[in-house]
Design a protein around this motif. Sequence first.
Motif, short mmCIF file in Angstrom:
data_model
loop_
_atom_site.label_atom_id
_atom_site.label_comp_id
_atom_site.label_asym_id
_atom_site.label_seq_id
_atom_site.Cartn_x
_atom_site.Cartn_y
_atom_site.Cartn_z
N ALA A 44 -45.61 14.66 83.73
CA ALA A 44 -45.32 13.46 82.95
C ALA A 44 -46.58 12.62 82.76
N VAL A 45 -47.39 12.53 83.79
CA VAL A 45 -48.63 11.76 83.69
C VAL A 45 -49.64 12.47 82.79
N MET A 46 -49.71 13.78 82.87
CA MET A 46 -50.69 14.54 82.10
C MET A 46 -50.29 14.69 80.63
N TRP A 50 -52.56 15.34 77.15
CA TRP A 50 -52.39 16.57 76.38
C TRP A 50 -52.05 16.27 74.93
N ALA A 51 -51.15 15.31 74.72
CA ALA A 51 -50.75 14.95 73.36
C ALA A 51 -51.94 14.39 72.57
N ASP A 52 -52.77 13.60 73.23
CA ASP A 52 -53.95 13.06 72.56
C ASP A 52 -54.97 14.16 72.25
N ASP A 53 -55.17 15.07 73.19
CA ASP A 53 -56.17 16.12 73.02
C ASP A 53 -55.72 17.24 72.09
N ALA A 59 -49.28 20.12 72.40
CA ALA A 59 -48.88 19.83 73.78
C ALA A 59 -47.51 20.42 74.09
N ILE A 60 -46.60 20.39 73.12
CA ILE A 60 -45.28 21.00 73.32
C ILE A 60 -45.42 22.51 73.46
N ILE A 61 -46.27 23.11 72.68
CA ILE A 61 -46.51 24.56 72.81
C ILE A 61 -47.11 24.87 74.17
N SER A 94 -41.68 20.60 82.98
CA SER A 94 -40.51 19.75 82.80
C SER A 94 -40.90 18.29 82.62
N GLY A 95 -41.80 17.83 83.44
CA GLY A 95 -42.26 16.45 83.31
C GLY A 95 -42.94 16.20 81.97
N ALA A 96 -43.75 17.15 81.56
CA ALA A 96 -44.44 17.01 80.27
C ALA A 96 -43.45 17.01 79.12
N SER A 97 -42.45 17.87 79.18
CA SER A 97 -41.49 17.93 78.08
C SER A 97 -40.64 16.66 78.00
N THR A 98 -40.39 16.04 79.14
CA THR A 98 -39.64 14.79 79.15
C THR A 98 -40.38 13.69 78.40
#
Length: 125
Positions: A44-46, A50-53, A59-61, A94-98
Amino acid sequence: MLMFNMGYNISVMNPPAAFVFPGHTTGAWSAAVAAWCVGSPIGAVMAGKWADDMGRRGAIIAATWIFIVGGLVQSLAPSLIVVTVARAIVGVASGASTVLVPIYLGELAPPNLRGVMGTMTQFAC
């Protein structure tokens, strides 16, 4: 699909407890289950970086590939320690997808549905 994967990975460990690596201790199994909770806040923090980079879609991929790798590692794990590490990997995804899915849906949705689309992903878990 990412939100389905997150919900699935929260509960997938409960049914096979008696059959996977028989003879494990309750503490070892609890650590394997809880490893998801360690990886999830990290993801979730990362996710914002990822979305910015990589952009939202990229980032979803990336999160999807992390789910795939974590799932493969869990499926092919020779020991409970490897399952524990794989659960942490899946927790990161999971955290990233949330974080990523509601943002992406909010960008794609028409203005009158943005709030609904972002909120409804929480019900998919």
